[in-house]
Design an enzyme around this catalytic site. Structure first.
Site, PDB file in Angstrom:
ATOM      1  N   ASP A 198      24.735  16.933 -12.803  1.00 41.08           N
ATOM      2  CA  ASP A 198      25.690  16.123 -12.037  1.00 41.08           C
ATOM      3  C   ASP A 198      27.074  16.742 -12.009  1.00 41.08           C
ATOM      4  OD1 ASP A 198      23.462  14.149 -12.569  1.00 41.08           O
ATOM      5  OD2 ASP A 198      24.806  13.032 -11.235  1.00 41.08           O
TER       6      ASP A 198
ATOM      7  N   LYS B 267      21.366  13.941 -16.745  1.00 39.32           N
ATOM      8  CA  LYS B 267      20.756  12.679 -17.183  1.00 39.32           C
ATOM      9  C   LYS B 267      20.607  12.612 -18.699  1.00 39.32           C
ATOM     10  CE  LYS B 267      19.886   9.888 -15.218  1.00 39.32           C
ATOM     11  NZ  LYS B 267      20.871   8.766 -15.120  1.00 39.32           N
TER      12      LYS B 267
ATOM     13  N   ARG C 221      30.259   6.120  -8.206  1.00 40.62           N
ATOM     14  CA  ARG C 221      29.665   6.652  -9.445  1.00 40.62           C
ATOM     15  C   ARG C 221      30.558   7.794  -9.925  1.00 40.62           C
ATOM     16  NH1 ARG C 221      23.346   7.527  -9.934  1.00 40.62           N
ATOM     17  NH2 ARG C 221      23.832   7.266 -12.146  1.00 40.62           N
TER      18      ARG C 221
ATOM     19  N   GLY D 189      20.994  10.903  -7.647  1.00 34.20           N
ATOM     20  CA  GLY D 189      20.888  12.367  -7.667  1.00 34.20           C
ATOM     21  C   GLY D 189      22.171  12.912  -7.057  1.00 34.20           C
TER      22      GLY D 189
HETATM   23  O1  MRU Z   1      21.323   8.562 -12.450  1.00 39.24           O
HETATM   24  P1  MRU Z   1      20.733   9.528 -11.470  1.00 39.24           P
HETATM   25  O2  MRU Z   1      19.316   9.255 -11.126  1.00 39.24           O
HETATM   26  O3  MRU Z   1      21.622   9.701 -10.258  1.00 39.24           O
HETATM   27  O4  MRU Z   1      20.758  10.925 -12.248  1.00 39.24           O
HETATM   28  C1  MRU Z   1      20.311  12.072 -11.578  1.00 39.24           C
HETATM   29  C2  MRU Z   1      20.295  13.277 -12.446  1.00 39.24           C
HETATM   30  O5  MRU Z   1      20.662  13.238 -13.596  1.00 39.24           O
HETATM   31  C3  MRU Z   1      19.871  14.570 -11.821  1.00 39.24           C
HETATM   32  O6  MRU Z   1      19.306  15.417 -12.781  1.00 39.24           O
HETATM   33  C4  MRU Z   1      21.098  15.274 -11.204  1.00 39.24           C
HETATM   34  O7  MRU Z   1      21.807  14.414 -10.374  1.00 39.24           O
HETATM   35  C5  MRU Z   1      20.693  16.482 -10.442  1.00 39.24           C
HETATM   36  S1  MRU Z   1      19.812  15.985  -9.000  1.00 39.24           S
HETATM   37  C6  MRU Z   1      19.419  17.253  -8.056  1.00 39.24           C
END
Ligand code: MRU
Length: 355
Positions: A245, A256, A99, A57
Site C-alpha cells: 500500500d 496487509k 483510507r 487494494g
Molecule cells: O485492506 P485492503 O484489502 O485494501 O488491503 C490490500 C492490500 O494490503 C494489498 O496487498 C495492497 O493494497 C496491494 S494490492 C495490489
C-alpha cells in the site's frame, strides 16, 4: 449505496467500470457469493465505497478515486459553471480521507488536481479529467503486465509460493501486482502451486484471491495465516510474493497486516521475499516505515466473522489493518520499471529517478 446486477460476464479484471457516464464498482464485500455492482453517482458515495471496502487494494483505490474526482467536477460544474473549484477542493479532501495508508489514493487525486489546475476558467472540466482518470486506469493495467514479466524473471522455478491478501485484478486496474507476478510466472511454468493466506479479518485471501486463482486454474491451497511459517519449514517454497500500500523512501513496505510476520518467517527459513507494486506506490515523501500512517479499523472486524459475532463478550481488540516490513527483510521490489534488489534509500531514489 445502490446495488445492482449488470448484464455482463463479471471478471476480476473489470472490477471498476466507467459506463454511460457512471462509475460502477464490483462489490468485493459480497464476493465470491454474489457478483453485484455498486453505482457511485458522486464523490461522497465513491469515498464511502472506498472506506467500506466495496473496492480495496491500493491501485484500485487510486483508480476509483480518480473517477470520483470526475464525478465531483461534474456535479460542481453543473451547479456552478463559473465557480466550481471551491467545492471541488472540498470533494478532493473527502476522497483523500477515505483510507489513509494506500498512497495510490493521494497520488491519483493529485494527478487529477493538476489536470484541473491547468483548465481555463469556465471550461467544462469533465472531458479532461475523465481522460486523465482513464489514462491512470489503462496505465495501471499495462504496468501490471510489465511487473508480472519482471517478477516472473526472478523466479528460478519450478517452485511453490506463498501470497497474502488479494493483489489481483480486483485490487488493481487488471491482472494484479503480486498476483500478476504469480499469473505470469505460472504461465511460464515457474510456479507450480500457490499457498494463499486466508488474511483475517476481511478474508481477502479466502474470498478474493481464491476466487481469482480458481478462475485461472492455478493450483492453489488456502492456509490459515498462522500456517505460513509451518509450510515454509516443510520446504519447497521459493518465494513469498506480496503487494504493498505504500513503500517508503528507504524501501520499508506497508502491506496487509500479517505481511511482516511472513517476511520474518521467510528470512528464517531462507525463503526469498518479493514485493510487487507500481511506482505510484513508492512515496519518496515518507522517509521510512515509521512515518507511514497505519489505518486502524473498527474492533467489530476482529470480533466478527461473516457478520456473526465469534469473540466472547468482554474482550477488547487491536485492529491495525496494515503493518510495516523493514527493507532489510525484502529481497526484491518489483515495479513496472524493473527490479530493486535488496532495497535501500539510494537504490529506491535511483529507481524513481529512472537510473
Ligand atoms: O485492506 P485492503 O484489502 O485494501 O488491503 C490490500 C492490500 O494490503 C494489498 O496487498 C495492497 O493494497 C496491494 S494490492 C495490489
Amino acid at each position: 449505496m445502490q446495488s445492482l446486477s449488470l448484464d455482463i460476464d463479471v471478471t476480476p479484471n473489470d472490477a471498476i467500470l466507467w459506463r454511460d457516464d457512471n462509475l460502477y464498482l464490483l462489490d468485493q464485500r459480497a464476493l465470491p457469493g454474489a457478483e453485484r455492482f455498486v453505482v457511485c453517482p458522486d464523490a461522497q458515495t465513491t469515498a464511502d465505497a472506498i472506506r467500506s471496502m466495496v473496492v480495496r487494494g491500493a491501485p484500485a483505490i487510486g483508480i476509483t478515486a480518480a473517477y470520483g474526482v470526475v464525478l465531483a467536477a461534474r456535479a460542481r460544474y453543473a451547479s456552478s459553471p463559473d465557480d466550481w473549484r471551491g467545492g471541488f477542493a472540498n470533494d478532493l479532501a473527502v476522497l483523500a480521507a477515505s483510507r489513509p495508508t494506500a498512497v495510490n489514493l493521494a497520488w491519483a487525486i493529485e494527478r487529477l488536481r493538476r489536470a484541473a489546475d491547468v483548465l481555463d476558467a469556465g471550461v467544462d472540466p469533465v472531458p479532461a479529467l475523465l481522460a486523465a482518470a482513464r489514462a491512470i486506469h489503462a496505465t495501471d493495467r499495462a504496468d501490471n503486465r510489465r511487473m508480472g514479466a519482471f517478477g516472473a524473471d526472478l523466479i528460478q522455478g519450478p517452485t511453490q509460493v506463498i501470497t497474502h491478501c488479494n493483489t489481483g485484478g480486483l485490487a488493481t486496474g487488471g491482472w494484479g501486482t503480486a498476483l500478476g507476478v504469480i499469473r505470469s510466472a505460472h504461465a511460464e511454468q515457474r510456479i507450480t502451486h500457490v499457498f494463499a493466506d486466508e488474511t483475517r479479518p476481511w478474508l481477502q485471501g479466502a474470498r478474493l484471491t481464491a476466487w481469482e486463482l480458481a478462475r485461472d486454474g492455478i493450483p492453489a491451497s488456502l492456509i490459515a495465516d498462522g500456517a505460513a511459517a509451518a509450510r515454509m519449514a516443510q520446504g519447497g517454497i521459493g518465494w513469498v510474493i506480496v503487494g504493498s500500500d505504500r513503500i517508503a523512501a528507504n524501501g520499508d513496505v506497508a502491506n496487509k497486516i500479517g505481511t511482516y510476520a511472513l517476511a520474518v518467517a521467510a528470512r528464517y527459513h531462507g525463503v526469498r521475499f518479493m514485493v510487487a507494486a507500481p511506482t505510484s506506490t513508492i512515496d519518496l515523501q515518507t522517509p521510512d516505515g515509521g512515518a507511514i500512517p497505519i489505518e486502524q479499523r473498527p474492533a467489530d472486524e476482529v470480533f466478527n466473522c461473516a457478520g456473526q459475532r465469534i469473540a466472547a463478550e468482554g474482550i477488547g481488540a487491536w485492529n491495525p489493518v496494515f503493518d510495516v516490513t523493514p527493507a532489510e527483510l525484502v529481497d526484491a521490489i518489483v515495479t513496472e520499471r524493473g527490479v530493486i534488489e535488496r532495497p535501500d534509500v539510494h537504490k529506491v531514489a535511483a529507481h524513481m529517478a529512472g537510473n
